[in-house]
Design a protein around this motif. Sequence first.
Motif, short mmCIF file in Angstrom:
data_model
loop_
_atom_site.label_atom_id
_atom_site.label_comp_id
_atom_site.label_asym_id
_atom_site.label_seq_id
_atom_site.Cartn_x
_atom_site.Cartn_y
_atom_site.Cartn_z
N VAL A 1 0.85 -1.19 0.00
CA VAL A 1 0.00 0.00 0.00
C VAL A 1 0.88 1.23 0.00
CG1 VAL A 1 -1.79 1.27 1.25
CG2 VAL A 1 -1.83 -1.24 1.20
N ARG A 2 0.69 2.12 -1.00
CA ARG A 2 1.56 3.29 -1.14
C ARG A 2 0.88 4.60 -0.78
NH1 ARG A 2 4.28 3.14 -6.93
NH2 ARG A 2 2.11 3.37 -7.50
N SER A 3 -0.42 4.59 -0.48
CA SER A 3 -1.09 5.84 -0.15
C SER A 3 -1.93 5.67 1.10
CB SER A 3 -1.98 6.31 -1.32
OG SER A 3 -3.25 5.71 -1.25
N THR B 1 10.78 -6.34 -4.86
CA THR B 1 10.41 -5.26 -5.75
C THR B 1 9.10 -5.50 -6.47
OG1 THR B 1 11.76 -6.28 -7.49
CG2 THR B 1 12.79 -4.56 -6.18
N ALA B 2 8.70 -6.76 -6.69
CA ALA B 2 7.50 -7.04 -7.49
C ALA B 2 6.22 -6.44 -6.94
CB ALA B 2 7.35 -8.56 -7.68
N PRO B 3 5.93 -6.55 -5.62
CA PRO B 3 4.64 -6.05 -5.16
C PRO B 3 4.46 -4.55 -5.30
CG PRO B 3 5.65 -7.52 -3.54
CD PRO B 3 6.68 -7.21 -4.56
N ALA B 4 5.53 -3.80 -5.51
CA ALA B 4 5.42 -2.35 -5.58
C ALA B 4 5.20 -1.86 -7.01
CB ALA B 4 6.68 -1.69 -5.01
N ASP B 5 5.04 -2.78 -7.98
CA ASP B 5 4.77 -2.37 -9.34
C ASP B 5 3.53 -1.50 -9.38
OD1 ASP B 5 5.81 -5.44 -11.02
OD2 ASP B 5 6.93 -3.70 -10.31
N GLY C 1 2.54 1.31 3.68
CA GLY C 1 3.56 0.33 4.03
C GLY C 1 3.02 -1.03 4.41
N ALA C 2 1.70 -1.16 4.53
CA ALA C 2 1.12 -2.48 4.80
C ALA C 2 1.18 -3.33 3.53
CB ALA C 2 -0.32 -2.34 5.27
N VAL D 1 -8.24 -10.12 1.37
CA VAL D 1 -8.52 -11.22 2.28
C VAL D 1 -7.72 -11.11 3.57
CG1 VAL D 1 -9.17 -12.80 0.42
CG2 VAL D 1 -6.78 -12.69 1.15
N GLY D 2 -6.79 -10.16 3.63
CA GLY D 2 -5.99 -9.96 4.83
C GLY D 2 -4.87 -8.98 4.55
N HIS D 3 -4.18 -8.56 5.59
CA HIS D 3 -3.05 -7.67 5.38
C HIS D 3 -2.06 -7.81 6.53
CE1 HIS D 3 -5.22 -5.15 8.28
NE2 HIS D 3 -4.09 -4.48 8.45
N VAL D 4 -0.82 -7.43 6.26
CA VAL D 4 0.25 -7.45 7.27
C VAL D 4 0.79 -6.03 7.37
CG1 VAL D 4 2.42 -8.48 7.98
CG2 VAL D 4 0.82 -9.80 6.58
N PRO D 5 0.62 -5.36 8.51
CA PRO D 5 1.08 -3.97 8.62
C PRO D 5 2.59 -3.84 8.62
CG PRO D 5 0.19 -4.75 10.72
CD PRO D 5 -0.06 -5.84 9.73
#
Length: 308
Positions: A36-38, A188-192, A48-49, A118-122
Amino acid sequence: MSQVGRVLLRLSAAVGALCLLATALCLVAGVRPVVVRSGSMSPALQVGAVALLRTAPAEDVVVGDVVSVLAAPGDRITHRVVSVDPMPDGSAALRLRGDANAVPDPRPYTVREVDRLVGHVPWVGRPVLWLRTPAGLAALGLYALTLGWVVVRPGAGDRRRAQVPRRGHLGRRAAAVGATAALAVTATAPADAAWADPVAVSGTTLTAYDVPAPALSCSGALLSATVSWTAVTSPYALTYSAVNALGASFTVNASGSTRWVTVSGLLSGASVLVRVTAAVPGAPSWMSSTTTQTVTSLLGLGAGYGCS
């Protein structure tokens, strides 16, 4: 090999192995990690989550779900569903709103399937976001060079003991290199941009804040003309772009609140249409309407440049 080299290899192998394990678990569970960038979904999803998304048909979406949908080519919005309008063909028109936003997004999204939270990790994604910055990329490159030097350069003790390194040493080094490569790819992939929320402005939406169009003025001279405007007072740092009718860019100059472009080099009797647009950085759809000014070269008549 020095003690520092051993620690670096073991740390690389451990972190890389954790990333490989996380990737394998995501593949098995059928989920996609997204950083998450915003802050548009705060406090549910903080910057940052790592959000975990799973693809679902649009007909299964209900009000209250958090989904990621395509907003523009290459960009996705991750917001909460506030209304669902099913279509006969199996698609649905979704109205979304960020939890931190006062009003829904400007327009509905018509989709056949979505990526549902379905879920998140902070906090886990904060290092990934930092690695995408110039300083982070430089640090990652330095780390890779250092690790490569540690791997390929045998220590003095190793050279004295044997010409061929032991299998255990080779195995640990190969594991560390492989795990570190996996770490770099996984990190790096998830921040595309295609899978991260591109909205950099939180707390409002386009329907709550329209980007004002600049009011242009023009002054002609012997060798050039100047199209100018005053930067609009705004809660956001607006940027301005100016192009001609074919889309070629002009250089936008700035001094205090004044912005201007210079038109020169036109053939006698030729005209150019200057188009100026204001935009909010980081929000691709937050743009003003375009205002225009025509500049004509009158050099053949001895009158320089004129505006109309």
